[in-house]
Design a protein around this motif. Structure first.
Motif, PDB file in Angstrom:
ATOM      1  N   GLU A 127      51.913  30.298  44.275  1.00 27.19           N
ATOM      2  CA  GLU A 127      50.992  29.750  43.278  1.00 27.19           C
ATOM      3  C   GLU A 127      49.789  30.671  43.102  1.00 27.19           C
ATOM      4  O   GLU A 127      49.301  30.875  41.986  1.00 27.19           O
ATOM      5  CB  GLU A 127      50.532  28.351  43.706  1.00 27.19           C
ATOM      6  CG  GLU A 127      49.610  27.692  42.699  1.00 27.19           C
ATOM      7  CD  GLU A 127      49.116  26.324  43.152  1.00 27.19           C
ATOM      8  OE1 GLU A 127      48.662  25.559  42.289  1.00 27.19           O
ATOM      9  OE2 GLU A 127      49.192  26.037  44.363  1.00 27.19           O
ATOM     10  N   VAL A 128      49.318  31.244  44.216  1.00 26.69           N
ATOM     11  CA  VAL A 128      48.201  32.185  44.141  1.00 26.69           C
ATOM     12  C   VAL A 128      48.565  33.366  43.247  1.00 26.69           C
ATOM     13  O   VAL A 128      47.797  33.764  42.356  1.00 26.69           O
ATOM     14  CB  VAL A 128      47.815  32.680  45.546  1.00 26.69           C
ATOM     15  CG1 VAL A 128      46.877  33.890  45.464  1.00 26.69           C
ATOM     16  CG2 VAL A 128      47.155  31.566  46.341  1.00 26.69           C
ATOM     17  N   ILE A 129      49.754  33.932  43.467  1.00 28.02           N
ATOM     18  CA  ILE A 129      50.171  35.098  42.690  1.00 28.02           C
ATOM     19  C   ILE A 129      50.279  34.749  41.204  1.00 28.02           C
ATOM     20  O   ILE A 129      49.845  35.511  40.325  1.00 28.02           O
ATOM     21  CB  ILE A 129      51.514  35.637  43.227  1.00 28.02           C
ATOM     22  CG1 ILE A 129      51.290  36.233  44.629  1.00 28.02           C
ATOM     23  CG2 ILE A 129      52.093  36.687  42.293  1.00 28.02           C
ATOM     24  CD1 ILE A 129      52.554  36.616  45.343  1.00 28.02           C
ATOM     25  N   ALA A 130      50.844  33.585  40.923  1.00 28.06           N
ATOM     26  CA  ALA A 130      50.969  33.163  39.523  1.00 28.06           C
ATOM     27  C   ALA A 130      49.599  33.042  38.868  1.00 28.06           C
ATOM     28  O   ALA A 130      49.395  33.490  37.727  1.00 28.06           O
ATOM     29  CB  ALA A 130      51.719  31.833  39.449  1.00 28.06           C
ATOM     30  N   LYS A 131      48.644  32.474  39.573  1.00 31.43           N
ATOM     31  CA  LYS A 131      47.312  32.282  38.989  1.00 31.43           C
ATOM     32  C   LYS A 131      46.558  33.605  38.873  1.00 31.43           C
ATOM     33  O   LYS A 131      45.731  33.772  37.971  1.00 31.43           O
ATOM     34  CB  LYS A 131      46.532  31.266  39.818  1.00 31.43           C
ATOM     35  CG  LYS A 131      47.075  29.854  39.664  1.00 31.43           C
ATOM     36  CD  LYS A 131      46.213  28.820  40.360  1.00 31.43           C
ATOM     37  CE  LYS A 131      46.749  27.409  40.080  1.00 31.43           C
ATOM     38  NZ  LYS A 131      45.941  26.364  40.739  1.00 31.43           N
ATOM     39  N   VAL A 132      46.829  34.533  39.814  1.00 33.42           N
ATOM     40  CA  VAL A 132      46.223  35.858  39.703  1.00 33.42           C
ATOM     41  C   VAL A 132      46.658  36.518  38.392  1.00 33.42           C
ATOM     42  O   VAL A 132      45.844  37.082  37.647  1.00 33.42           O
ATOM     43  CB  VAL A 132      46.615  36.737  40.918  1.00 33.42           C
ATOM     44  CG1 VAL A 132      46.303  38.215  40.645  1.00 33.42           C
ATOM     45  CG2 VAL A 132      45.865  36.280  42.160  1.00 33.42           C
ATOM     46  N   HIS A 133      47.949  36.435  38.074  1.00 32.67           N
ATOM     47  CA  HIS A 133      48.457  37.007  36.808  1.00 32.67           C
ATOM     48  C   HIS A 133      47.881  36.269  35.607  1.00 32.67           C
ATOM     49  O   HIS A 133      47.527  36.897  34.596  1.00 32.67           O
ATOM     50  CB  HIS A 133      49.988  36.954  36.795  1.00 32.67           C
ATOM     51  CG  HIS A 133      50.644  37.963  37.682  1.00 32.67           C
ATOM     52  ND1 HIS A 133      50.578  39.317  37.453  1.00 32.67           N
ATOM     53  CD2 HIS A 133      51.379  37.807  38.825  1.00 32.67           C
ATOM     54  CE1 HIS A 133      51.247  39.965  38.384  1.00 32.67           C
ATOM     55  NE2 HIS A 133      51.736  39.065  39.245  1.00 32.67           N
ATOM     56  N   GLU A 134      47.777  34.950  35.705  1.00 34.23           N
ATOM     57  CA  GLU A 134      47.215  34.160  34.600  1.00 34.23           C
ATOM     58  C   GLU A 134      45.792  34.584  34.281  1.00 34.23           C
ATOM     59  O   GLU A 134      45.349  34.503  33.131  1.00 34.23           O
ATOM     60  CB  GLU A 134      47.231  32.670  34.955  1.00 34.23           C
ATOM     61  CG  GLU A 134      48.609  32.026  34.940  1.00 34.23           C
ATOM     62  CD  GLU A 134      48.552  30.593  35.441  1.00 34.23           C
ATOM     63  OE1 GLU A 134      47.419  30.080  35.663  1.00 34.23           O
ATOM     64  OE2 GLU A 134      49.628  29.976  35.616  1.00 34.23           O
ATOM     65  N   ARG A 135      45.063  35.052  35.300  1.00 31.41           N
ATOM     66  CA  ARG A 135      43.651  35.385  35.120  1.00 31.41           C
ATOM     67  C   ARG A 135      43.439  36.863  34.792  1.00 31.41           C
ATOM     68  O   ARG A 135      42.331  37.389  34.910  1.00 31.41           O
ATOM     69  CB  ARG A 135      42.873  34.959  36.352  1.00 31.41           C
ATOM     70  CG  ARG A 135      42.962  33.453  36.566  1.00 31.41           C
ATOM     71  CD  ARG A 135      42.269  32.965  37.807  1.00 31.41           C
ATOM     72  NE  ARG A 135      42.582  31.551  38.040  1.00 31.41           N
ATOM     73  CZ  ARG A 135      41.977  30.794  38.956  1.00 31.41           C
ATOM     74  NH1 ARG A 135      41.019  31.295  39.714  1.00 31.41           N
ATOM     75  NH2 ARG A 135      42.329  29.530  39.091  1.00 31.41           N
TER      76      ARG A 135
END
Length: 311
Positions: free
Chosen positions: A275-283
């Motif tokens: 989830e962290v990695i996904a949100k890093v890309h989202e940001r």
């Protein structure tokens, strides 16, 4: 409950004006593998020397095998096995005689110590080297012989100071197997190590020491649950963009978990690394490499004691 093998209350060790051990409480139960972890200067070696009854206690109370080391040192030492960090084998003797002669120091009769030496050579897989000179052994063989020698007197309590330092991975795993077998046979183990994977593999319980005090105590799993998260996301960015990315990270994902910025990567401690990695890309951040791993005892150790080198 049976009496603990080691019981310390307010244990202190001072060298002049320097307090190496500052009033620690420790209890080691029969049949368990107990670990001392800590950086250089944490007080591990001073504590182990007091337990081995070769260094007097400066304050507090210490009982080993139910006895007071100040008055019953010889009786305690007769039931201890000690595997020092540095090999102290006799290079003038062959492998078998290193065990035989050491056993005679304990007053064990010749026939018994000879049989015990043969048994231990088989246990540490050195039977085919029984006539070899110590100087011709590999590092792993020397460590196995040192452990065998510490077992000659059939100790109730075995103290191991950095038992696998300098060994290759294969030799380390052979020693781990032998130590596990000793524990299964009822021998109580007390281990100091700076290998976190070794502590996770071998120790039922452990303490993390720092600056002479105990920073944390528990099983490896308990310490990880208490002081870290289930997973760690490791994010690597291009070196040229490093400073820039670090500034962005601080502002954009500090809400995703505890953040640790290192020269070569950024660690995000979170229950869900994916989830962290996904949100890093989202940001809008694009790491060149990502890794999600479970938290380890090393994460706990570094959080409690820091990453700064201690001389």
């Amino acid at each position: 409950m049976t009496e603990p093998m080691i019981s310390a209350r307010g244990l202190r060790k001072s060298f002049g004006d320097v307090d190496a051990v500052k009033g620690i409480d420790v209890e080691v139960r029969k049949g368990e593998a107990f670990g001392f972890l800590g950086p250089n200067g944490a007080g591990k070696s001073s504590t182990m020397r007091m337990i081995a009854t070769v260094s007097p206690v400066s304050g507090g109370e210490l009982r080993i095998l139910g006895m007071d080391p100040a008055t019953e040192g010889p009786a305690i030492r007769s039931r201890l096995g000690v595997c020092p960090q540095e090999d102290t084998l006799d290079n003038e003797l062959n492998v078998f005689d290193n065990l035989y002669v050491y056993g005679r120091y304990f007053g064990i009769d010749k026939a018994t110590v000879r049989a015990r030496a043969e048994e231990l050579l088989e246990f540490v897989q050195l039977t085919d080297k029984r006539q070899a000179k110590v100087e011709n052994l590999s590092g792993g063989m020397k460590r196995r012989l040192t452990i065998a020698r510490s077992l000659v007197n059939s100790p109730d309590l075995l103290l191991l100071d950095e038992p696998t330092t300098g060994l290759d991975p294969q030799a380390r795993h052979v020693l781990w197997d032998q130590l596990f077998r000793l524990k299964q046979a009822g021998v109580t183990l007390v281990i100091t190590t700076h290998y976190m994977d070794e502590a996770e593999q071998l120790c039922d319980r452990l303490v993390v020491m720092d600056k002479g005090v105990i920073a944390a105590e528990g099983s490896p799993r308990q310490l990880i649950d208490e002081h870290s998260t289930r997973e760690v996301a490791e994010l690597r960015f291009g070196i040229a963009d490093e400073g820039n990315v670090h500034e962005q990270i601080a502002g954009k994902i500090e809400d995703l978990g505890r953040l640790e910025v290192l020269p070569d990567r950024i660690l995000v401690y979170s229950p869900d690394g994916e989830e962290v990695i996904a949100k890093v890309h989202e940001r809008g951040l694009e790491p060149i490499a990502v890794l999600v791993r479970r938290s380890t005892l090393e994460d706990v150790f570094l959080k409690l004691t820091g990453r700064t080198l201690v001389d």
